[in-house]
Design a protein around this motif. Structure first.
Motif, short mmCIF file in Angstrom:
data_model
loop_
_atom_site.label_atom_id
_atom_site.label_comp_id
_atom_site.label_asym_id
_atom_site.label_seq_id
_atom_site.Cartn_x
_atom_site.Cartn_y
_atom_site.Cartn_z
N MET A 28 1.42 0.58 11.62
CA MET A 28 0.97 1.97 11.48
C MET A 28 -0.45 1.95 10.90
O MET A 28 -0.62 1.57 9.74
CB MET A 28 1.92 2.75 10.57
N PRO A 29 -1.46 2.35 11.68
CA PRO A 29 -2.82 2.31 11.15
C PRO A 29 -3.02 3.32 10.03
O PRO A 29 -2.30 4.32 9.96
CB PRO A 29 -3.70 2.66 12.36
N TYR A 30 -3.99 3.07 9.16
CA TYR A 30 -4.30 4.02 8.08
C TYR A 30 -4.88 5.29 8.71
O TYR A 30 -5.69 5.23 9.63
CB TYR A 30 -5.32 3.43 7.11
N ASP A 31 -4.41 6.44 8.22
CA ASP A 31 -4.90 7.72 8.73
C ASP A 31 -4.98 8.68 7.52
O ASP A 31 -3.96 8.91 6.86
CB ASP A 31 -3.92 8.24 9.79
N PRO A 32 -6.17 9.24 7.25
CA PRO A 32 -6.31 10.15 6.10
C PRO A 32 -5.34 11.34 6.18
O PRO A 32 -5.00 11.92 5.13
CB PRO A 32 -7.76 10.63 6.21
N ALA A 33 -4.87 11.69 7.39
CA ALA A 33 -3.93 12.82 7.53
C ALA A 33 -2.57 12.51 6.92
O ALA A 33 -1.77 13.41 6.70
CB ALA A 33 -3.77 13.18 9.01
N LEU A 34 -2.29 11.22 6.65
CA LEU A 34 -0.98 10.82 6.14
C LEU A 34 -0.98 10.61 4.63
O LEU A 34 0.03 10.17 4.05
CB LEU A 34 -0.52 9.53 6.83
N VAL A 35 -2.08 10.95 3.98
CA VAL A 35 -2.19 10.72 2.54
C VAL A 35 -1.22 11.61 1.76
O VAL A 35 -1.08 12.81 2.06
CB VAL A 35 -3.65 10.94 2.08
N GLY A 36 -0.52 11.01 0.79
CA GLY A 36 0.43 11.74 -0.02
C GLY A 36 -0.08 12.05 -1.41
O GLY A 36 0.38 12.98 -2.06
N ASP A 37 -1.04 11.24 -1.89
CA ASP A 37 -1.61 11.46 -3.21
C ASP A 37 -3.11 11.63 -3.06
O ASP A 37 -3.84 10.65 -2.91
CB ASP A 37 -1.29 10.27 -4.13
#
Lengths: 169, 141
Positions: free
Chosen positions: B38-47
């Protein structure tokens, strides 16, 4: 001695809603899943607003199990944080200006998360509530459940532990 | 001509809308083992204070990987659904790095598949999460 008159209802609501918006609105992943929160007093209900991209099984079709788990985890974290925030919002320690400037406590961190799948999630909105069983200084234990059309037919339940943010000062 | 199983699985996962939304990519799948990135995606940030990916996205990665491992097991003829999943978050994933999950379906009965999984970022010796899951075995009578 005069008692302070109660605040007008709209002032109270505005401050509470601003706190909730500030809390949930700044988390990108909550926007990614398009989760919103209904508030009645201090009670929160998470709403997973349906979108085709939430599907995990296109044949049935059914919501992705990971999405259901994520929805429960988001609801648990926001409900837990909301409980921490509530007193400061009510007492006015956290002002509207401070909330809008994003001056919020850090979010709890998930230690472990367990989800049981009870029914497949239909392609429509889902709802969730979390119950904080214990909120200690360092750790918290939270239960959560999600349902769709009938609250007595839950689609999933979860329990989780969280590491609490350090209180400053 | 031999059909590449990994290629088939890649096409299959592309048909799953949530897997596509997370840009999940199968890098390995055979005999009850699956590896998904799973690539890093700023849309998936939780904190938002740290930029760390939300645990929920890791749940979806782990669940997808566990399901794929179950489906790739030789004694599981059909599809699968998750019965339960437990995830332990060992540390925060490093912002900017992809998360790779590896799931192993280590035991299959007529009705239930048992899965273990780990997830790591660019430091493979220091996992970010571990998981155990149970999955249904379809087509069983």
């Amino acid at each position: 001695m005069n008692r302070r008159p109660p605040e007008p209802v709209q002032v109270v609501k505005q401050r509470r809603d601003a706190a909730l918006t500030a809390l949930a609105g700044r988390v990108p992943y909550i926007r990614f899943l398009n989760i919103s929160f209904d508030r009645r007093g201090d009670e929160l209900t998470g709403v997973l607003n349906y979108d085709d991209k939430l599907i995990g099984n296109p044949e049935l079709p059914a919501l992705h199990g990971g999405v259901t788990a994520a929805f429960l985890e988001v609801t648990a974290i926001i409900t837990l944080s909301w409980g921490l925030l509530w007193e400061d919002v009510e007492s006015g320690v956290l002002t509207l200006d401070a909330l809008e400037a994003g001056e919020l406590p850090r979010l709890p961190k998930t230690i472990d998360f367990t989800v049981d799948y009870l029914r497949s999630g239909l392609p429509r909105d889902a709802y969730a509530r979390a119950h904080v069983t214990r909120s200690g200084r360092r750790y918290a234990s939270v239960r959560a459940e999600a349902w769709q059309d009938n609250h007595d037919r839950p689609i999933a339940q979860a329990h989780a532990h969280f590491l609490m943010p350090r209180k400053e000062g | 001509m031999q059909v590449d199983k990994t290629e088939l699985a890649r096409e299959f996962i592309n048909l799953v809308p949530q897997a596509r939304a997370l840009q999940l990519e199968i890098t390995e799948i055979h005999d009850g083992i699956a590896v998904i990135r799973m690539p890093y995606d700023p849309a998936l940030v939780g904190d938002p204070d740290t930029g760390v990916i939300h645990g929920g996205a890791v749940s979806t990665l782990m669940d997808t990987c566990g399901g794929a491992a179950t489906m790739s097991h030789p004694s599981n003829p059909g599809g699968t659904a998750t019965i339960s999943l437990r995830i332990d978050y060992l540390r925060a994933a490093t912002p900017g790095q992809a998360i790779v999950a590896r799931a192993e379906c280590h035991h299959v009965t007529r009705s239930v598949a048992f899965v273990r999984a780990t997830a790591h970022d660019d430091d493979p010796d220091n996992p970010v999460a571990t998981a155990t899951g149970t999955f249904t075995v379809e087509g069983a009578t």
